[in-house]
Design an enzyme around this catalytic site. Structure first.
Site, short mmCIF file in Angstrom:
data_model
loop_
_atom_site.label_atom_id
_atom_site.label_comp_id
_atom_site.label_asym_id
_atom_site.label_seq_id
_atom_site.Cartn_x
_atom_site.Cartn_y
_atom_site.Cartn_z
N HIS A 48 0.87 -1.17 0.00
CA HIS A 48 0.00 0.00 0.00
C HIS A 48 0.91 1.23 0.00
O HIS A 48 2.07 1.15 0.44
CB HIS A 48 -0.88 0.02 1.25
CG HIS A 48 -1.88 -1.09 1.30
ND1 HIS A 48 -1.90 -2.04 2.28
CD2 HIS A 48 -2.89 -1.40 0.47
CE1 HIS A 48 -2.89 -2.89 2.07
NE2 HIS A 48 -3.51 -2.53 0.96
N ASP A 51 2.13 1.61 3.38
CA ASP A 51 3.12 0.61 3.83
C ASP A 51 4.50 1.13 3.42
O ASP A 51 5.48 0.97 4.14
CB ASP A 51 2.92 -0.74 3.12
CG ASP A 51 1.64 -1.45 3.53
OD1 ASP A 51 1.29 -1.40 4.72
OD2 ASP A 51 1.01 -2.08 2.65
N GLU A 173 -9.09 -4.29 -8.51
CA GLU A 173 -9.35 -5.51 -7.74
C GLU A 173 -10.82 -5.48 -7.29
O GLU A 173 -11.15 -4.84 -6.29
CB GLU A 173 -8.41 -5.58 -6.52
CG GLU A 173 -8.61 -6.83 -5.69
CD GLU A 173 -7.71 -6.90 -4.45
OE1 GLU A 173 -6.72 -6.14 -4.37
OE2 GLU A 173 -8.01 -7.72 -3.57
N GLU A 209 -8.99 -11.68 -6.77
CA GLU A 209 -8.82 -12.40 -5.51
C GLU A 209 -9.85 -13.52 -5.44
O GLU A 209 -11.06 -13.27 -5.60
CB GLU A 209 -8.99 -11.43 -4.33
CG GLU A 209 -8.97 -12.17 -3.00
CD GLU A 209 -8.75 -11.28 -1.80
OE1 GLU A 209 -8.02 -10.27 -1.91
OE2 GLU A 209 -9.30 -11.62 -0.74
N HIS A 212 -12.91 -12.91 -3.32
CA HIS A 212 -13.83 -11.90 -3.83
C HIS A 212 -14.76 -12.50 -4.88
O HIS A 212 -15.94 -12.16 -4.94
CB HIS A 212 -13.06 -10.71 -4.41
CG HIS A 212 -12.23 -9.98 -3.39
ND1 HIS A 212 -11.50 -8.86 -3.71
CD2 HIS A 212 -12.00 -10.20 -2.08
CE1 HIS A 212 -10.86 -8.41 -2.63
NE2 HIS A 212 -11.15 -9.22 -1.63
N ASP A 247 -15.17 -11.52 4.29
CA ASP A 247 -13.98 -11.92 3.54
C ASP A 247 -13.00 -12.58 4.51
O ASP A 247 -12.44 -11.92 5.37
CB ASP A 247 -13.37 -10.64 2.93
CG ASP A 247 -12.19 -10.91 2.04
OD1 ASP A 247 -11.85 -12.08 1.81
OD2 ASP A 247 -11.60 -9.92 1.56
N ASP A 249 -10.14 -14.49 3.90
CA ASP A 249 -8.69 -14.55 3.60
C ASP A 249 -8.04 -15.81 4.16
O ASP A 249 -6.96 -15.76 4.77
CB ASP A 249 -7.96 -13.29 4.13
CG ASP A 249 -8.35 -12.02 3.38
OD1 ASP A 249 -8.78 -12.12 2.21
OD2 ASP A 249 -8.24 -10.93 3.96
N ASP A 282 -3.28 -13.24 -0.60
CA ASP A 282 -3.91 -12.29 0.32
C ASP A 282 -4.57 -13.13 1.41
O ASP A 282 -5.74 -13.47 1.32
CB ASP A 282 -4.92 -11.40 -0.41
CG ASP A 282 -5.22 -10.12 0.36
OD1 ASP A 282 -4.78 -10.00 1.51
OD2 ASP A 282 -5.92 -9.24 -0.20
#
Ligand code: GLO
Ligand code: MG
Length: 342
Positions: A48, A51, A173, A209, A212, A247, A249, A282
Site C-alpha cells: 500500500h 506501507d 481488484e 482475488e 472476492h 472476507d 482470507d 492475500d
C-alpha cells in the site's frame, strides 16, 4: 510448464484484531516481515502507499521521495522486488464516504492527490502496477449517491492517473461487498467494462482475488479465465473462503481443494507469469494462532500451490482429452477426484 514467482503484502502478517475484538499478537516489525517473506520463498512484495511511507499525509515532493528511496534500499537488501503499489483509500477519515466517489469535492480531491503520490512511489520503486481495490466505492443507502455519476467519477479518476504517467497500468481488484454493503464495481466483468471506458484501456486490467469471486457467488478460476481471455489478468490474490460471509482470507486451498486445483491448473495451462506476473497471496493467520505460528498460513498457501502444480503436471491429458471427446464427464470427474486424492 513454468514455475511461479510469488508475492505477498505486509498486511498478510496480522495482529489478529477483528471487528469484535482487539489484537491478539504483537505487531511484527516491517524488517522482520521482509526477512520472513524471503525465508518462506517470496520473490516480491505488494505495498500500500502507506506501507511504503507510513504517515503518508505528512510527506510530499522530495520528502516523500527520500522516504521511498530509503525503502528501496531496504527492499534491495532483502532481495525482494515490488509487485505493485495500492493507494490505501479506505483508512483515512476523509475517505469514509468513499474516495473517488465521495459526495464532497474536497474529499474526492484528497483521493486523487493520494493516488498521485502512489504513482510517484511506484515509479521510484520500479513497478508500473497500481492496484485499486475500490473498498468504499459503493453504498449502504441507495439514495445516498448517484450510481451512474459514481461510475463517471471512477472513470475520471482512472483517466487522471493514466494521464499523469504514460507508463503505469491500473489493476482493478473487484469485490462485491465489505466494507460497503453494495460495491459499484462488484465483479471482474464490471472492472473490465470500467477499464474499457477509460482513455487508454490497454493500460487497465484486473487483479482477481479468489475470495472476492466466491463472495460474488462466482468460481474464481472461471473469473480468472474470463480476464485471461481479454489478456487482462495482471495479478491474483490467491486465498480461500468458506461460503458467502465476510472476507475470510483463508490460506489457499484450505477450504475447497478442487476449486484451488482449478485455479492452479488454469494459471499453468495459460502460461500465467510469463509476462512477469506474480502469483500473489492475500491471506491471514487464524486469530487463534500465537505469534510464533502466525506465518504458517503463508507457507501453507505456497505449499498448496506447489502440491497442486505437481498434480497438474501429472494429469493424464490423453485420458482427459478422450473423455472430452466421448463426453463421459462422470468418468472424468472420478478421475480428477482420484487424482487429487492419490
Ligand atoms: C480486501 C482486499 C485488500 C487488497 C489490498 C491491495 O478485501 O483484498 O486486501 O487486496 O488492499 O489493494
Ligand atoms: Mg486482495
Amino acid at each position: 510448464m513454468q514455475t511461479f514467482r510469488y508475492s505477498v503484502g505486509p498486511w498478510n502478517i496480522h495482529t489478529g484484531a477483528d471487528t469484535f475484538g482487539p489484537t491478539v499478537r504483537q505487531e511484527v516489525p516491517f524488517a522482520k516481515k521482509l526477512e520472513k517473506f524471503k525465508e518462506i520463498g517470496f520473490d516480491a512484495i505488494q505495498l500500500h502507499d502507506d506501507d511504503a511511507v507510513p504517515n503518508i499525509n505528512d510527506y510530499e515532493g522530495d520528502a516523500l521521495l527520500a522516504k521511498v528511496k530509503a525503502l528501496k534500499g531496504q527492499l534491495g537488501d532483502a532481495g525482494l522486488a515490488v509487485e505493485f503499489v495500492a493507494p490505501r483509500l479506505w483508512e483515512d477519515s476523509r475517505t469514509r464516504d468513499g474516495a473517488y466517489t465521495a459526495n464532497l469535492k474536497q474529499l474526492r480531491d484528497y483521493a486523487n492527490e493520494r493516488s498521485k503520490k502512489a504513482i510517484e512511489i511506484a515509479n521510484e520503486l520500479g513497478t508500473k502496477n497500481i492496484v485499486l481495490w475500490l473498498a468504499r466505492e459503493g453504498n449502504f443507502v441507495p439514495e445516498s449517491k448517484s450510481a451512474v455519476r459514481s461510475i463517471e467519477y471512477l472513470v475520471e479518476a482512472i483517466n487522471r492517473m493514466l494521464e499523469q504517467d504514460k507508463d503505469i497500468r491500473i489493476l482493478i481488484e473487484p469485490k462485491p461487498n465489505e466494507p460497503v454493503d453494495k460495491s459499484f464495481i462488484p465483479t471482474v466483468g464490471h472492472a473490465l467494462a470500467l477499464g474499457y471506458g477509460t482513455i487508454d484501456h490497454s493500460r487497465v486490467g484486473v487483479l482477481i482475488e479468489s475470495a472476492h469471486s466466491l463472495l460474488a457467488g462466482l468460481d474464481p478460476a472461471d473469473d480468472m479465465a474470463f480476464a485471461l481471455s481479454q489478456n487482462k489478468l495482471w495479478g491474483v490474490h490467491l486465498n480461500d473462503q468458506n461460503g458467502l460471509k465476510f472476507d475470510q482470507d483463508r490460506a489457499f486451498g484450505s477450504v475447497n481443494l478442487r476449486q484451488a486445483f482449478s485455479q492452479v491448473k488454469l494459471l499453468m495451462e495459460t502460461g500465467y507469469g510469463q509476462n512477469g506476473e506474480y502469483v500473489g497471496l492475500d491471506v491471514k493467520a487464524l486469530r487463534t494462532q500465537s505469534d510464533d505460528k502466525a506465518f504458517k498460513h503463508l507457507s501453507n498457501s505456497l505449499f498448496a500451490v506447489e502440491r497442486l502444480a505437481d498434480k497438474v503436471r501429472s494429469l493424464d491429458l490423453e485420458f482427459i482429452n478422450a473423455r472430452q471427446q466421448d463426453t463421459d464427464y462422470e468418468d472424468l470427474d472420478r478421475y480428477i477426484i482420484n487424482h487429487l486424492l492419490g
